[in-house]
Each structure stands twice: as C-alpha cells, then as structure tokens.
Design an enzyme around this catalytic site. Sequence first.
Site, PDB file in Angstrom:
ATOM      1  N   GLU A   1     -19.664 -78.142  24.714  1.00 27.66           N
ATOM      2  CA  GLU A   1     -20.000 -76.921  24.522  1.00 27.66           C
ATOM      3  C   GLU A   1     -21.444 -76.761  25.093  1.00 27.66           C
ATOM      4  OE1 GLU A   1     -22.510 -79.712  21.565  1.00 27.66           O
ATOM      5  OE2 GLU A   1     -20.605 -79.675  22.580  1.00 27.66           O
TER       6      GLU A   1
ATOM      7  N   CYS B   1     -18.963 -86.594  20.726  1.00 23.19           N
ATOM      8  CA  CYS B   1     -20.200 -87.172  20.414  1.00 23.19           C
ATOM      9  C   CYS B   1     -20.417 -88.098  19.216  1.00 23.19           C
ATOM     10  CB  CYS B   1     -21.521 -86.181  20.276  1.00 23.19           C
ATOM     11  SG  CYS B   1     -23.002 -87.007  20.462  1.00 23.19           S
TER      12      CYS B   1
ATOM     13  N   HIS C   1     -21.109 -83.558  25.563  1.00 23.48           N
ATOM     14  CA  HIS C   1     -21.223 -82.477  24.720  1.00 23.48           C
ATOM     15  C   HIS C   1     -20.519 -81.129  25.391  1.00 23.48           C
ATOM     16  CE1 HIS C   1     -23.924 -83.402  21.486  1.00 23.48           C
ATOM     17  NE2 HIS C   1     -24.442 -84.212  22.107  1.00 23.48           N
TER      18      HIS C   1
END
Length: 205
Positions: free
Chosen positions: A189, A80, A187
């Site tokens: 995650e 990011c 992202h």
Amino acid sequence: MIKLIDYGVGNIQAFLTLFKRNGILAERASKLEDLNDTSHLILPGVGHFDHAMQCFNNSGLRNRLEHLVLEKKVPFVGICVGMQMLSNGSEEGSLPGLGWIPGNVRSFANTPVKAKLPMPHMGWNSVCPKEDSVLFKYGFESEPQFYFLHSYYFDAKNKDDVSATAHYGIDFDAVVSKGNIHGIQCHPEKSHHWGSQLLKNFAEL
C-alpha cells in the site's frame, strides 16, 4: 468481494483507498457477518508480534477465517506482521503463530552482519521474485522496488514456499506462498505502482 480483516492492527483505510482507485471491490471485516460473500482475504498488521496475535485471537474471527482459508481455500494474504503471523512463532514474542506456512520469524539483530545493519530495515529495496510466483505473474520488471519497515523476517521451513526474496545484510524471505495462502513482508500500500500491481495480481487469483 475482497475483505480486509480489521482486528485493530493495521492500516485498513490505505488498502481500501488503493483498491477503490483501481476499481476493485473491497470492504473491511470486523464481525463474523462481514465475512459473508468473501472472495479474497487480507490480513494486514503492524507493530509487535504478540500484540497482533492477541488482538487477532480476541477478535472472534479466527475460527471462521480458518474455515474459509484452510477448508474453503479462499485466497488469503498476510501483510507485514500479518505475514509473520502465518509462521509457527516469532523471536519477538512468546505466543504461537497461526502455523499456516511452516517457519519462524527471526530478528535481523541475530544475524552475523547485525553490526552493519541500521534497525529497523526501513525504506525501498529490490525484490527478486521466482519465475513461478503467482503474485508476480503480471506487470513486473526484473527487480521491482518495494517499501519495507521491519526488524524481523519470516524464515520459511520449506524454501519451496518462498516466492520472492530481498537482501538486507542477508537474503531473506520477502514473499511466501503455499497453495491459496500468501505472505508479503513489504508494504504494498506504500509501494506505488509495484504495490498496486501486486495487489491486483492477488485480486485476480
């Protein structure tokens, strides 16, 4: 051992939880001694470009990381804003970036189709990897889906450094790779099994 750079910006715990769930050893690194026995490095980031760069510059870790990444060639990924920090600089701020992958960070608001684009670019989007992308080498179908949350995008100077693109009004550089250095705008995650596989592939570099 994968080390997640903890410089006060980014959700370190989310990555640690994901790696633990996949049986991959990972720890946070906030001090110089934490960077001993490092096999891979991850630089997460959220928020404003200048704030992230200032926090990183003030962390006391930059010189050591530059030695590990640029000289020792330790596999590295910025995520990011961490990806955007790899650039020469950003339209969002005035501080110089790391310059590890030549390019500039640009605003979607300055694109010709800006009136049609809600800001920020938020939610799920298809990512189109290149055939030779090492981060997408295993476990992906033709159009994997990833979660994005950003208003600025990395514009690589050398398009040979782009390993995947996505579309939001324009095609933009979603993943960049230059030798041992990688950047991911989405992202992972938060991207379910696609994000998990992407980080697994990075861990195996």
